[in-house]
Design a protein around this motif. Structure first.
Motif, short mmCIF file in Angstrom:
data_model
loop_
_atom_site.label_atom_id
_atom_site.label_comp_id
_atom_site.label_asym_id
_atom_site.label_seq_id
_atom_site.Cartn_x
_atom_site.Cartn_y
_atom_site.Cartn_z
N THR A 168 51.16 76.25 76.44
CA THR A 168 50.16 75.37 75.84
C THR A 168 49.14 74.91 76.87
OG1 THR A 168 51.86 74.61 74.35
CG2 THR A 168 49.86 73.31 74.44
N ARG A 192 60.91 66.57 68.39
CA ARG A 192 61.70 67.60 67.72
C ARG A 192 62.14 67.16 66.34
NH1 ARG A 192 62.40 72.78 68.25
NH2 ARG A 192 63.42 73.47 70.13
N ASN A 233 43.67 74.81 62.17
CA ASN A 233 43.30 76.19 62.51
C ASN A 233 42.14 76.62 61.64
OD1 ASN A 233 43.15 78.82 63.15
ND2 ASN A 233 45.39 79.13 63.17
N PRO A 234 41.03 76.87 62.21
CA PRO A 234 39.86 77.18 61.39
C PRO A 234 39.88 78.58 60.78
CG PRO A 234 39.29 77.25 63.70
CD PRO A 234 40.72 76.85 63.63
N TRP A 235 40.87 79.37 61.13
CA TRP A 235 40.88 80.74 60.61
C TRP A 235 41.50 80.84 59.24
CZ3 TRP A 235 42.28 84.48 65.17
CH2 TRP A 235 41.19 84.50 66.04
N GLN A 236 42.19 79.83 58.83
CA GLN A 236 42.94 79.99 57.59
C GLN A 236 42.49 79.04 56.50
OE1 GLN A 236 47.05 79.92 58.42
NE2 GLN A 236 46.91 81.52 59.96
N GLY A 281 45.95 74.22 75.00
CA GLY A 281 46.19 74.54 73.60
C GLY A 281 46.19 73.28 72.78
N LYS A 282 46.33 73.46 71.45
CA LYS A 282 46.15 72.28 70.63
C LYS A 282 47.43 71.52 70.39
CE LYS A 282 46.10 75.11 66.43
NZ LYS A 282 46.16 76.48 66.85
N MET A 283 48.56 72.09 70.84
CA MET A 283 49.82 71.38 70.61
C MET A 283 49.90 70.12 71.43
SD MET A 283 53.26 73.47 70.09
CE MET A 283 52.86 75.07 70.74
N ASN A 299 58.34 78.97 52.54
CA ASN A 299 56.93 78.57 52.65
C ASN A 299 56.13 79.79 53.10
OD1 ASN A 299 57.30 75.87 52.04
ND2 ASN A 299 58.01 75.47 54.13
N LYS A 337 55.91 66.58 72.16
CA LYS A 337 56.25 67.06 70.82
C LYS A 337 57.61 66.50 70.44
CE LYS A 337 57.66 71.21 70.00
NZ LYS A 337 57.74 72.65 69.90
N GLY A 367 46.53 77.25 77.10
CA GLY A 367 45.72 77.49 75.92
C GLY A 367 46.34 78.44 74.92
N VAL A 368 47.64 78.64 75.00
CA VAL A 368 48.32 79.56 74.09
C VAL A 368 49.38 78.77 73.33
CG1 VAL A 368 49.93 81.49 74.00
CG2 VAL A 368 47.92 81.60 75.47
N ASP A 369 49.35 78.87 72.00
CA ASP A 369 50.32 78.12 71.20
C ASP A 369 51.30 79.09 70.56
OD1 ASP A 369 49.03 75.65 71.63
OD2 ASP A 369 47.48 76.29 70.24
N LYS A 379 55.04 70.21 60.24
CA LYS A 379 54.28 70.53 61.43
C LYS A 379 53.32 71.68 61.15
CE LYS A 379 55.36 68.43 65.29
NZ LYS A 379 54.57 68.33 66.46
N ARG A 380 53.87 72.62 60.45
CA ARG A 380 53.06 73.80 60.18
C ARG A 380 51.82 73.46 59.37
NH1 ARG A 380 57.19 78.56 58.56
NH2 ARG A 380 57.99 78.89 60.65
N SER A 395 58.22 72.49 58.78
CA SER A 395 57.26 72.80 57.72
C SER A 395 56.07 71.83 57.74
CB SER A 395 57.94 72.74 56.35
OG SER A 395 58.45 71.44 56.15
N SER A 425 49.35 71.94 61.54
CA SER A 425 48.65 72.85 62.43
C SER A 425 47.72 73.77 61.65
CB SER A 425 49.64 73.67 63.24
OG SER A 425 50.27 74.59 62.39
N ARG A 426 48.09 74.01 60.39
CA ARG A 426 47.22 74.89 59.61
C ARG A 426 45.87 74.24 59.36
NH1 ARG A 426 49.31 75.73 53.98
NH2 ARG A 426 51.01 76.87 54.96
#
Lengths: 427, 782
Positions: free
Chosen positions: A128, B764, B779-782, B756-758, A209, B762, A131-133, B771-772, B769, B775-776
């Protein structure tokens, strides 16, 4: 003269600044620390390590939780590069932690990180920082039901054969965790991406999901070139370095061609050459500028001077500096915005030069070369030079357009003189 | 025999009076010089304040590189990256003066440093200025008034404030130049000599070289000429006093690079040309009147007036159209704010932001000219008895300068000499009346003849040049053909006039006799007032105006505290940063940084580029990241802020901050002043607006401030600060001086890696789900 000396010293002192870790003469790394979970990796991945040793690297293997490891001693770094083949380590031993690894990179050293499914938080955190997640689901793996490699020991299509990279002879085998990149991040680059049919999920459990990472957004292998030209390789698969993957043949699902040998060895060797600065490393030396027709570097230019700017750029071939040949190196004559932007012409021997006229604006300018080309270390040279207006005696003495005015002024004076004489002595 | 003895006695008395005047003047010079040395004695021989540092630096350059390099000096260490053409934008008078003094002393093998010469230039020139005042007042009302005025000027606090040792600024020599120009003008007006007219033009040239205030001269003298014409006082002397000044003066002024074509292009100079034309028209009319018969003249007048009016209207229309086509009507901002005092605060915050451009308060008049304020009206009355060309000029001078001093506190400096002259006249007239009364009464008591007494006093009192000022224009017009003849006639005329006036004044003065007791009391009161003035002046020189403002002192019960933080900070910069590093600060500190730290600055006290200053103002009022980007684009390495909250130094950057916002907002509209004010109030406590608490200036000023006393109590604003604990992400503190008055920050380099964006920490516990989905979203790609 003092200013000239200053610029010379600046120019020479700037170049090593861009490549702190590497000596300017020989940028390739020499001493590499390899941290492993257990020493079995040393033998199971011996082909890869062998290729490194044969290229002259001194590898030092340590267990990741060895209490005696450390990256630096007395403020000096002991290694030029770090290889983390320890995906499951929860805590490093000795003085190494995430911050010290980040400092190691920030002081210009290189890093290879190989994670795996069930990668530890520590490894994720290192990634991270670069820059890698990685996919946050610890059990997730990259699954591809179309572009998987046909094999007899894998049924869940997690062994992926990817040929989504440049000059692919044979597909590269990958098995492990996928990661995503921030598209706004210009420093990190996807080298091997998953195909559009891939997704990241836990192969053991049922998909409830929709997966968070899908398609070509998933990166399998990424490289980072930091602003100080430190290079980082991050992959989600430790096994792709292994002897087994190196040797195994590969047949892509749905394809009739069966390659005798996977592309892993070639792919990883070449990419580690890049990471360890055996390739794609540029240096710029002998930045010079002078007026056309002169050879000394002036401390100040005048507006509308014609000047010549030259720089020599060399590329490291792994053993020696070769002239770098390209036609897209540009120089800017810059004061808050570029006043002149000119492509440098090359003599094919590394010497780049351009001639241009100083703009009709005075101020403190900079010669700027910002050369950032993918795959090469970035060159950013800047050299300050003031530009002065004309001196009082550098203007034209007589303007042709003003002759009528000169004439009128002098005729007026003569007329006044005559008038005075006539007026005073007429009677 | 008796007459010869009397004449001998008179010459002896004259000689004695002259020697006495000479010694008095010498003492006045010594007084003017020495009263300004308090700053050197109390502090040290050091250059003061802000602008003097620039002048000092320029003088150093001049003495090192010579005049041609100075003329062509392009300074690449200020206004980065624009640079500044010093040679073409600076008034060179002061620099050249000090440079010449230094060169002269060195060629006489007196090895003084440039700094020493600079420090003592102002006191030397204030001695000159008081001598010039003597000359000017002598031309107006005689030697007695001259000596009084000179003594008053030598120690007037307003002038001391700008000319103490170390205050090496343009005004130091400009006031001398101003007075000497006025003197030469009056002298020319009184004598009609071309020699003085030429000297006058040269003095004007020196004034133009020295100070932008020369526009005052080139407007005041035309006004006076116009006044003379309107009141029917036109004479050939007036023509000689004015016409050469305009022609030669304009030519000479155009030679000064900083003025150049402004001498004929800007509206400030139009008045002089207009009056020049009017003067010629009037001269022509008088000439024609002389050669024509009255009847013919009347016809000519109607003809010329009807034709002339049409032409005049056309010319004026063209001029008005030309002037109106420029947005500022051809006036510079500073001049406009003089004519319309509200102009600057409405349109040019950069002029309004300077404290010396603010209107003065009433107490400052009493502080700066003290008892003179009461004497000035008396002086004006004295000038009307009788009104001559010279005294009308002085009256005009004081009226205009009172107005200007009311607009800008800085122009008190122009007002002070006028006040001194007026008070000098008033005092000397008052002394005259009282002493004459006493003498008269004494003589009467002792039983001497009245005639003797009257004679003796009037010989001393009535100045010779009074006679010249009497109106005799009509006579001078008629006599024209030969110059010699004219002169002779004139002399005769003058003699006759002198006799006439002296006789007249004799009779008048005999009437002005006061009772003995009243005279003695009046004298005592005047002496008492003079003593009070001297005490005040010495106090002002010693306490109020001698602080060099780079070293501050304060008295507490523990004793004297010295705050030398500025020099500490500049020394740090000089020793710890690279030669080519750029330092950003508010423009007040630009001159000092270049002169003392020898580092490149972005903006400085020469506020020629409003946009550039607005850029720095915007950076200071922006949040950290935006500010970092602005500074980085200007190649800034260090940011310097002045902070007085710890020791209670009130003129720090937080108090100046609203001007930064205003100036920045004037060019970059996204900076809005109301964002920094809570209900129109400027505050930095917990009620302050978030914009205020997040701007760079707040953060740089109060970074780690809470560590000093645990509460973060600002002793200037007398409140606890609003945001106490915060971190800087794009700047790092590199140096803070002993009393925290100057804080220097370094810009951090841009990040080596992009994270990175994390999140780092974090947890635990949260389900994968959720979290996902989180993060989605990102994420501008989705």
């Amino acid at each position: 003269m003092a200013k000239l000396l200053l610029y010379l010293t600046l120019a020479t002192s700037l170049i090593p600044l861009f490549s702190v870790a590497f000596s300017p003469e020989n940028p390739t790394d020499r001493r590499v620390l390899v941290l492993v979970d257990d020493f079995a990796i040393k033998s199971s991945h011996s082909l890869y390590f062998g290729s490194l040793t044969s290229r002259g690297f001194q590898l030092e293997f340590k267990l990741a939780d060895d209490p005696n490891i450390g990256l630096q001693r007395y403020g000096q770094y002991l290694y030029d590069a770090l290889v983390l083949f320890c995906p499951s380590v929860e805590r490093f031993g000795g003085s190494i932690d995430v911050a010290s690894i980040v400092d190691f990179v920030d002081s210009g050293h290189d890093l290879i990180v190989a994670a795996d499914s069930n990668a530890s938080d520590l490894i994720r955190e290192v990634a991270t920082e670069c820059g890698v997640d990685f996919d946050e689901d610890p059990a997730a793996m990259v699954i591809d039901h179309i572009n998987y490699a046909v094999s007899n020991f894998d049924g869940d299509h997690t062994l992926i054969a990817s040929d989504d990279f440049i000059k692919a002879d044979a597909p590269v085998l990958f098995q492990g965790i996928g990661h995503s990149l921030n598209p706004a991040n210009s420093l990190v680059l996807k080298v091997l991406s998953a195909s559009s049919s891939a997704y990241s999920a836990n192969p053991k459990s049922k998909l409830s999901n929709p997966p968070s990472l899908t398609g070509s957004a998933i990166s399998l292998v990424s490289v980072v070139q930091a602003r100080n030209n430190a290079r980082i390789l991050i992959t989600g698969s430790l096994s792709m370095f292994s002897n087994r993957f190196f040797r195994s043949g590969v047949q892509k699902a749905g394809s009739s061609i069966k390659h005798e040998k996977s592309g892993n060895e070639q792919f990883l060797t070449e990419i580690s050459k890049w990471v360890f600065h055996e390739r794609g490393h540029l240096k710029a030396v002998n930045v010079r500028h002078h007026k056309v027709g002169e050879s000394d570097e002036p401390a100040i230019y005048r507006i509308n001077d014609d000047l010549e700017y030259s720089v020599e750029i060399y590329e490291w071939s792994g053993t020696s500096w070769e002239p770098y040949v390209s036609d897209d190196v540009q120089v800017q004559f810059y004061m808050m915005s570029p006043y002149v932007l000119k492509t440098l012409s090359t003599d094919q021997k590394g010497h780049y030069s351009a001639e241009f006229k100083v703009p009709d604006v005075y101020g403190v300018f900079q010669f700027k070369v910002e050369y950032q080309r993918l795959g090469y270390t970035s060159l950013s040279l800047s050299k300050q030079i003031p530009v002065r207006p004309y001196r009082h005696n550098e203007y034209e003495r007589f303007l042709p357009a003003a002759y009528p005015y000169y004439g009128s002024a002098f005729s007026m004076m003569a007329g006044f003189f005559i008038f005075t004489i006539v007026h005073l002595y007429s009677k | 025999m008796a007459a010869a003895a009397k004449a001998g006695e008179a010459t002896l008395r004259h000689a004695f009076g002259n020697v006495l005047s000479f010694f008095i003047l010498l003492l006045i010079g010594v007084l003017a010089f020495s009263i300004r040395l308090f700053s050197v004695i109390k502090y040290e021989s050091v250059i003061h304040e802000f602008d003097p540092y620039f002048n000092y630096r320029v003088t150093q350059f001049l003495t090192k590189n010579g005049i041609y390099d100075f003329w062509n000096w392009f300074d690449d260490r200020t206004w980065y990256p624009l640079g500044r053409v010093i040679g073409g934008t600076v008034y060179p008078g002061l620099t050249l003066t000090a440079g010449t003094i230094w060169w002269l002393l060195n060629s006489l093998n007196i090895p003084l440093s440039v700094e020493t010469v600079c420090v003592f230039t102002a006191p030397i020139f204030s001695a000159f200025a008081s001598w010039a005042t003597y000359l000017l007042t002598k031309e107006v009302k005689g030697a007695g008034a001259g000596l009084t005025a000179a003594a008053l000027l030598a120690m007037v606090p307003s002038y001391i404030s700008r000319s103490v040792a170390g205050s090496y600024d343009n005004e130091a020599v400009a006031i001398f130049a101003l007075i000497i120009t006025f003197y030469l003008y009056i002298k020319t007006l009184n004598t009609g000599s071309l020699f003085y007219a030429t000297l006058n033009a040269i003095a004007y040239f020196y004034m133009v070289c020295s100070w932008g205030g020369y526009t005052f001269i080139i407007n005041l003298i035309p006004m006076h000429v116009l006044l003379c014409i309107v009141t029917g006082r036109y004479s050939s002397r007036l023509y000689i006093a004015y016409a050469p000044l305009v022609v030669l003066g304009t030519l000479l002024a155009a030679l000064v690079p900083v003025v150049g074509f402004n001498a004929v292009m800007t509206s400030e100079h139009f008045a002089s040309f207009l009056v020049f034309i009017i003067l010629h028209v009037v001269a022509l009319v008088y000439y024609i009147k002389g050669i024509l018969s009255p009847k013919m003249f009347k016809v000519a007048v109607t003809l010329v007036v009807s034709v002339g009016l049409v032409v005049c209207c056309a010319v004026i229309a063209i001029l008005v159209a030309l002037v109106a086509s420029s947005p500022t009507k051809g006036w510079s901002g500073r001049s406009l704010s003089l004519l319309d005092p509200t102009y600057a605060s409405k349109y040019i915050p950069i002029i309004a932001s300077v404290s010396e451009h603010q209107p003065p308060t009433w107490p400052s008049y009493f502080m700066d000219i003290n008892v003179l304020a009461f004497l000035v009206p008396a002086g004006i009355i004295a000038c009307f008895l009788p009104l001559s060309d010279a005294s009308s000029f002085v009256v005009l001078y004081i009226v205009t300068s009172v107005y200007f001093s009311g607009v800008m506190v800085r122009l008190m400096l122009v007002f002070a000499p006028a006040a001194c002259i007026m008070s000098g006249i008033a005092l000397s007239q008052a002394f005259d009346v009282f002493t004459r009364s006493i003498k008269f009464q004494l003589l009467r008591i002792l039983g001497f003849s009245e005639a003797d007494a009257g004679d003796g006093s009037s010989a001393n009192v009535v100045p010779e040049n009074d006679a010249v000022k009497v109106d005799k224009s009509e006579e001078t017009i008629k006599e024209r053909p030969s110059r010699k003849n004219k002169k002779k006639e004139k002399e005769q005329m003058e003699k006759a006039q002198a006799e006439k006036t002296s006789a007249k004044s004799k009779t008048e003065k005999r009437l002005l006799v006061l009772p003995m007791e009243l005279s003695v009391i009046g004298l005592l009161l005047l002496v008492f007032m003079g003593a009070f003035y001297v005490v005040h002046c010495v106090w002002a020189a010693a306490e109020a105006y001698s602080a060099p403002s780079i070293v501050l002192t304060s008295y507490t019960h523990e004793g004297l505290h010295v705050f030398d933080d500025f020099r500490e900070a500049y020394a740090w910069l000089r020793h710890n940063t690279e030669v080519d590093d750029k330092v950003a600060s508010w423009w007040d500190y630009g001159y000092q940084t270049t002169a003392m730290a020898n580092r490149t600055v972005i903006v400085d006290n020469n506020t020629w580029n409003n946009t550039h200053i607005a850029t720095v103002g915007t950076a200071m009022s922006s949040p950290e990241k935006a500010a970092w980007e602005i500074f980085n684009s200007l190649d800034v390495k260090y940011v310097l802020v002045v902070f007085g909250g710890l020791v209670g130094y009130p003129s720090d950057d937080i108090n100046k901050f609203l001007w930064m916002v205003r100036i920045g907002g004037g060019v970059f509209p996204h900076i809005k002043e109301p964002d920094y004010l809570r209900d129109g109030q400027y505050r930095i406590d917990s009620q302050a607006t978030p914009t205020m608490l997040n701007c760079l200036m707040y953060k740089l000023s109060y970074y780690r401030f809470v560590e000093t006393d645990g509460k973060g109590f600002d002793r200037v604003r007398r409140t606890e600060i609003g945001k106490k604990y915060f971190k800087l992400t794009h700047f790092e503190e590199v140096f803070t001086t002993h009393h925290w008055m100057v804080r220097i920050y370094k810009l951090k380099p841009s990040k080596n890696r992009i994270r990175g964006k994390m999140k780092k920490s974090k947890s635990r516990t949260s389900t994968p789900s959720s979290k996902r989905s989180g993060s989605r979203k990102k994420n501008p790609w989705q």
